[in-house]
Design a protein around this motif. Structure first.
Motif, mmCIF file in Angstrom:
data_model
loop_
_atom_site.group_PDB
_atom_site.id
_atom_site.type_symbol
_atom_site.label_atom_id
_atom_site.label_comp_id
_atom_site.label_asym_id
_atom_site.label_seq_id
_atom_site.Cartn_x
_atom_site.Cartn_y
_atom_site.Cartn_z
ATOM 1 N N THR A 280 1.296 -1.132 -0.117
ATOM 2 C CA THR A 280 -0.050 -0.086 -0.056
ATOM 3 C C THR A 280 1.041 1.487 0.198
ATOM 4 O OG1 THR A 280 -1.741 -1.389 1.307
ATOM 5 C CG2 THR A 280 -2.008 1.714 1.392
ATOM 6 N N PHE A 281 1.798 1.387 0.711
ATOM 7 C CA PHE A 281 2.433 2.410 1.151
ATOM 8 C C PHE A 281 4.105 2.591 0.298
ATOM 9 C CE2 PHE A 281 -0.203 2.171 4.334
ATOM 10 C CZ PHE A 281 -1.722 3.345 4.604
ATOM 11 N N PHE A 282 4.500 1.214 0.599
ATOM 12 C CA PHE A 282 6.094 1.232 0.066
ATOM 13 C C PHE A 282 5.934 0.386 -1.337
ATOM 14 C CE2 PHE A 282 5.792 1.722 4.235
ATOM 15 C CZ PHE A 282 6.338 2.681 4.523
ATOM 16 N N LYS A 283 5.260 0.659 -2.521
ATOM 17 C CA LYS A 283 5.254 0.054 -3.363
ATOM 18 C C LYS A 283 6.038 -0.831 -3.783
ATOM 19 C CE LYS A 283 2.119 -0.802 -7.487
ATOM 20 N NZ LYS A 283 1.209 -1.697 -7.044
ATOM 21 N N LYS A 284 7.402 -0.229 -4.344
ATOM 22 C CA LYS A 284 8.714 -0.592 -4.830
ATOM 23 C C LYS A 284 9.151 -1.387 -4.001
ATOM 24 C CE LYS A 284 8.328 3.166 -8.284
ATOM 25 N NZ LYS A 284 9.324 4.085 -9.418
ATOM 26 N N LYS A 285 8.934 -1.420 -2.458
ATOM 27 C CA LYS A 285 10.549 -2.233 -1.508
ATOM 28 C C LYS A 285 9.726 -3.633 -1.522
ATOM 29 C CE LYS A 285 12.046 1.947 -1.837
ATOM 30 N NZ LYS A 285 13.497 2.043 -2.588
ATOM 31 N N GLN A 286 8.776 -4.107 -1.423
ATOM 32 C CA GLN A 286 8.578 -5.549 -1.060
ATOM 33 C C GLN A 286 9.908 -5.952 -0.908
ATOM 34 O OE1 GLN A 286 6.976 -4.706 -3.988
ATOM 35 N NE2 GLN A 286 5.116 -4.126 -3.566
ATOM 36 N N PHE A 287 10.895 -6.728 -2.236
ATOM 37 C CA PHE A 287 12.518 -6.899 -1.858
ATOM 38 C C PHE A 287 12.530 -6.711 -0.038
ATOM 39 C CE2 PHE A 287 17.114 -7.656 -3.124
ATOM 40 C CZ PHE A 287 16.569 -8.932 -2.707
ATOM 41 N N VAL A 288 12.927 -5.471 -0.331
ATOM 42 C CA VAL A 288 13.650 -5.239 1.078
ATOM 43 C C VAL A 288 12.759 -5.263 2.264
ATOM 44 C CG1 VAL A 288 13.775 -2.901 3.070
ATOM 45 C CG2 VAL A 288 14.219 -2.411 0.429
ATOM 46 N N LEU A 289 11.205 -5.914 2.445
ATOM 47 C CA LEU A 289 11.075 -6.466 3.229
ATOM 48 C C LEU A 289 10.976 -8.369 3.133
ATOM 49 C CD1 LEU A 289 8.788 -7.038 5.293
ATOM 50 C CD2 LEU A 289 6.681 -6.804 3.808
ATOM 51 N N TYR A 290 10.885 -8.537 2.172
ATOM 52 C CA TYR A 290 10.936 -9.457 1.663
ATOM 53 C C TYR A 290 12.943 -10.436 2.251
ATOM 54 C CZ TYR A 290 12.058 -14.196 -0.407
ATOM 55 O OH TYR A 290 13.093 -15.581 -0.873
ATOM 56 N N SER A 291 13.689 -9.631 1.917
ATOM 57 C CA SER A 291 15.178 -9.775 2.547
ATOM 58 C C SER A 291 15.338 -9.691 4.271
ATOM 59 C CB SER A 291 15.792 -8.303 1.678
ATOM 60 O OG SER A 291 16.120 -8.929 0.726
ATOM 61 N N VAL A 292 14.596 -8.313 4.900
ATOM 62 C CA VAL A 292 14.968 -8.789 6.386
ATOM 63 C C VAL A 292 13.922 -9.205 6.648
ATOM 64 C CG1 VAL A 292 13.486 -6.964 7.785
ATOM 65 C CG2 VAL A 292 14.801 -6.062 6.212
ATOM 66 N N LEU A 293 13.139 -10.501 5.965
ATOM 67 C CA LEU A 293 12.585 -11.424 6.792
ATOM 68 C C LEU A 293 13.007 -12.512 6.501
ATOM 69 C CD1 LEU A 293 8.752 -10.581 6.015
ATOM 70 C CD2 LEU A 293 9.470 -10.443 8.216
ATOM 71 N N SER A 294 13.446 -12.857 5.274
ATOM 72 C CA SER A 294 14.293 -13.642 5.644
ATOM 73 C C SER A 294 15.901 -13.656 6.686
ATOM 74 C CB SER A 294 15.043 -13.944 4.292
ATOM 75 O OG SER A 294 14.614 -13.914 3.572
ATOM 76 N N VAL A 295 16.073 -12.520 6.456
ATOM 77 C CA VAL A 295 17.486 -12.511 7.390
ATOM 78 C C VAL A 295 16.998 -12.975 8.454
ATOM 79 C CG1 VAL A 295 19.058 -11.010 8.159
ATOM 80 C CG2 VAL A 295 18.820 -11.067 6.125
ATOM 81 N N MET A 296 16.084 -12.373 9.152
ATOM 82 C CA MET A 296 15.229 -12.696 10.610
ATOM 83 C C MET A 296 15.216 -14.536 10.861
ATOM 84 S SD MET A 296 11.686 -11.321 11.835
ATOM 85 C CE MET A 296 10.730 -12.694 10.560
ATOM 86 N N PHE A 297 14.334 -14.944 9.968
ATOM 87 C CA PHE A 297 14.713 -16.561 9.720
ATOM 88 C C PHE A 297 16.087 -16.768 9.953
ATOM 89 C CE2 PHE A 297 10.810 -16.173 6.968
ATOM 90 C CZ PHE A 297 9.678 -15.779 8.135
#
Length: 609
Positions: free
Chosen positions: A60-77
Motif C-alpha cells: 500500500t505505502f511502499f510499492k517498490k520496496k517489497q524486496f526490502v521486506l522480503y530480505s529483512v524477513l529472510s535475514v530474521m529467519f
C-alpha cells in the motif's frame, strides 16, 4: 530463450509480488518445521498473519520496496534459526551487547549452517537481479484501486492486535501466542516498558540459618582443600553407560565406586549465559536473570557467596579457565565474586588448543603445577572447555568407535568429546595423586549444562533411540554432581532432587561451615527436601520435586500447563501444583529483586548482604 521468457514473466507485477509472498511463506514453514516445531500452531498462524499484514503495508505505502521486506524477513529467519539451534530460544535485542563474544562461539554457529539455514538467504542474490528487472518494468503511476480498503483493513487489524501489548507477557511467551514477527516487535517494548517492573517486590525471604544437630555428612570434609571442576556439557545420562560395549566415562564412573557422594537428581538452572550462568548460580545460591547472562548483568555486584565464605574461613581462592579473561566478562565477574586470583589463557602455556580454548589435558597439567604452589587450604574452581558444543575433535583424539549413522552427528561428536574430557579428568586425578594433593583435598565435579537438547530434532531422535525411551527435558537438564572425598569409604548416592542453587549450601555443610549468607535460595541437598525450580529451557514456575513434575505452558497460561504424578506416571490438574509453582516463582523473584537492589547501590554493595 526459455530463461529470458521465464525472467520476463516473473518480473511482471502480477507475478513477481505474489511470487515473493509465496517464497517468504515457504521460508516461514521451513523455520517452524526445522527450528521451533510446527506443533506451535497458534504461533505459526500468527506469524503468517503478521507477515501478511506487513506485506499489505508495503504493497500500500511502499510499492517498490517489497524486496526490502522480503530480505529483512529472510535475514530474521536465518538469525533466529541459528540462535534457536544453539540456545533453544530466540534472540533478544539486549543480546546485541554480546556480539563481541560471537567469534569465540563461531564453530557452534558454523555447525548449523546447513541446507535448511542457507535456504533462508540463498535465493537473495538471484532475487536482487529479478528485483531490478521488476523495478525497471514497473510504471511509477500504477496505483492500487483498493488502497482505501486495504488501509481500512490494516487499521482494523492493528486495533485488534493492540490489546496484546497490554498483557505484560515475557517475550518468549509473546512468541508462543502471537508469533515470530510480533515477538521482535514486542521485544524492545518489553525491554523498555515492562522488564523493570515484571517482578513485584517480594517479601523478605531467606533460608533458615539454624544448624540442626545430627546433619548428614556435616564436616565430613573439614579442613581439606576444595577442588571444583565445572565439567563442560556433562549430562548425568552418560554415567555408568556404554556405547556398543565401550564405556563413555570410565574415570568418572570410578568415582561412583567408592569415596564419593553422588547426587543423581541434580539439575541445571542456567539462563542464556549457559556455562557462565552455571558458575554464577553455583557460587551465589541465587537465580540468574534467565534472558541475559548474569556475568554481564551483575559483573559489578559484589556478593559474599561461596568464594568469600571460604576466604573468611582461611581458604586461598583461585579460578582457572582455558579461555581469555574477557570471555563472558569473567575477569570482572571473578573479582566481584571475591577470587584472590584468576588464571586464564593469557597466564597459561598455550601448548595445545582444542575447540574453543586450551585442551583439558593441558589445563589440568598446568592447574596441578599451580596448585602445588598455593597456600593451603585452597579453593580451586576449574572450568573446562574441550567438550564444548559443537564437540568437534581432531581425529587423533577420538577413541570411541561409532556406528555410521552416528558419525559426524551432534550426538556422535558429543560422545567422543565427553569421552575425551573424561580421559583428561582421569589424567588430572593421577596428577593430583602424584603431587600428594589428592589425599588432602575433596574433588567436586558437576555438569554445567546439557550438551544435547530435545529441541534439536535429529538429536532427540538419535538419543531417544540410544536410550530406548523418549529423550525429554527432564532427562536433558539432569547433570551430575559428585563429591569425591578420599578415604570416605563406599559411595553414597543421594537421591534428593536439587539444582545448582543448592551447590553452595551443600558444599559448606560438607566442610563443616555455616551457610551464613543473608539471603540465598538454595538448600543443603544432604539434609533438606527435594525441589528444583527450572529456568530458561522450561518456563519460569516449572519445577520437579521427585514426585511431581510441573511444566508451565509456553505461553505462560497456568491453566494450559502440564503436570505429572511421577509415581503413577499420569497427568494431574494444574491446581495440584500451585504450591510448587509459587515456590519456584518466589525463588526467582527474590533473586532478581535482591540482585537488582544491589546493582542500584553501585560497587560498594557488599555490606548490604
Amino acid at each position: 530463450m526459455g530463461i529470458i521468457t521465464w525472467v520476463r514473466m516473473l518480473t511482471k507485477e502480477s507475478t513477481y509480488i505474489p511470487f515473493l509472498f509465496l517464497l517468504i511463506n515457504v521460508k516461514l514453514l521451513l523455520f517452524y518445521l526445522f527450528a521451533v516445531g510446527i506443533t506451535r500452531v497458534q504461533s505459526y498462524v500468527s506469524t503468517f498473519l503478521w507477515c501478511s499484514l506487513l506485506w499489505l503495508v508495503f504493497s500500500t505505502f511502499f510499492k517498490k520496496k517489497q524486496f526490502v521486506l522480503y530480505s529483512v524477513l529472510s535475514v530474521m529467519f536465518i538469525v533466529d534459526y541459528l540462535y534457536f539451534q544453539n540456545f533453544g530460544t530466540l534472540p533478544s535485542i539486549k543480546h546485541l551487547l554480546l556480539l563481541p563474544q560471537l567469534p569465540k562461539v563461531g564453530s557452534s554457529i558454523k555447525y548449523f549452517l546447513n541446507p535448511v539455514s542457507l535456504s533462508f538467504v540463498g535465493d537473495i542474490p538471484l532475487l536482487i537481479f529479478l528485483d531490478r528487472k521488476f523495478l525497471k518494468n514497473l510504471s511509477d503511476h500504477q496505483e492500487s484501486s483498493h488502497r482505501d480498503v486495504r488501509l481500512f483493513m490494516m487499521l482494523c487489524f492493528a486495533f485488534a492486535c493492540f490489546p496484546v501489548f497490554l498483557e505484560n507477557l515475557k517475550p518468549i511467551q509473546f512468541f508462543n501466542r502471537y508469533g515470530l514477527v510480533a515477538y521482535h516487535v514486542y521485544d524492545p517494548v518489553y525491554l523498555l516498558a515492562f522488564e523493570k517492573r515484571a517482578f513485584s517486590t517480594p517479601s523478605a525471604h531467606t533460608q533458615p540459618k539454624s544448624e540442626p544437630s545430627g546433619k548428614s555428612f556435616s564436616a565430613i570434609a573439614k579442613n581439606r582443600n576444595v577442588i571444583v571442576v565445572q565439567f563442560e556439557s556433562l549430562q548425568n545420562m552418560l554415567l555408568r553407560r556404554t556405547y556398543n560395549g565401550q564405556p563413555i566415562t570410565p574415570n568418572l564412573n570410578s568415582l561412583l565406586e567408592k569415596d564419593s557422594i553422588y547426587f543423581s537428581n541434580y539439575f541445571q538452572q542456567t539462563g542464556s549465559g549457559n556455562t557462565a550462568d552455571a558458575e554464577f548460580v553455583s557460587l551465589t545460591s541465587l537465580h540468574v536473570p534467565g534472558d541475559h547472562p548474569a556475568y554481564e548483568a551483575y559483573s559489578e555486584v559484589q556478593l559474599d557467596g561461596l568464594v568469600r565464605t571460604l576466604k573468611t574461613a582461611g581458604y586461598y581462592t583461585v579460578a582457572i579457565h582455558g579461555n581469555t579473561k574477557s570471555f563472558w566478562n569473567r575477569e570482572r565477574a571473578y573479582t566481584s565474586l571475591g577470587f584472590d586470583d584468576f588464571l586464564s589463557l593469557e597466564d597459561l602455556q598455550q601448548d595445545e588448543i582444542v575447540g574453543m580454548g586450551l585442551s583439558d589435558f593441558s589445563l589440568y597439567r598446568q592447574t596441578v603445577e599451580a596448585l602445588k604452589e598455593l597456600p593451603q587450604p585452597f579453593f580451586a574452581f576449574i572450568v573446562t572447555l574441550s567438550s564444548h558444543t559443537p564437540f568437534i575433535l581432531p581425529q587423533e583424539l577420538k577413541a570411541l568407535t561409532l556406528e555410521g549413522k552416528h558419525t559426524d552427528t551432534l550426538f556422535g561428536n558429543y560422545l567422543q568429546a565427553i569421552n575425551y574430557a573424561d580421559r583428561a579428568f582421569g589424567y588430572f586425578l593421577q596428577l593430583l595423586k602424584e603431587s600428594r594433593l589428592y589425599e588432602k583435598s575433596i574433588i567436586v565435579v558437576y555438569g554445567d549444562h546439557a550438551g544435547l537438547y530435545p529441541f534439536q530434532r535429529e538429536t532427540k531422535l538419535l538419543v531417544s533411540e540410544w536410550l530406548n525411551e523418549e529423550y525429554d527435558f527432564l532427562k536433558a537438564l539432569n547433570v551430575p554432581l559428585i563429591v569425591h572425598i578420599p578415604g570416605l569409604g563406599k559411595c553414597h548416592e543421594v537421591k534428593n532432587v536439587g539444582g545448582q542453587v543448592d551447590f553452595t549450601p551443600t558444599i559448606l555443610n560438607l566442610l563443616g561451615l555455616k551457610c551464613d549468607l543473608k539471603l540465598y535460595v538454595g538448600k543443603d541437598l544432604c539434609n533438606d527436601e527435594s525441589f528444583v525450580a527450572f529456568r530458561h529451557h522450561l518456563p519460569d514456575g516449572s519445577f520437579f520435586d521427585g514426585e511431581r513434575f510441573f511444566m508451565v505452558s509456553e505461553d505462560g497460561a497456568i491453566r494450559k500447563s502440564v503436570g505429572f504424578d511421577m509415581r503413577r506416571n499420569e497427568p494431574m490438574p494444574y491446581y495440584e501444583f500451585l504450591d510448587g509453582y509459587q515456590r519456584a516463582i518466589r525463588q526467582i523473584e527474590v533473586s532478581r529483586h535482591f540482585l537488582e537492589s544491589l546493582k542500584s547501590k553501585g560497587p560498594s554493595n557488599l555490606e548490604a548482604r
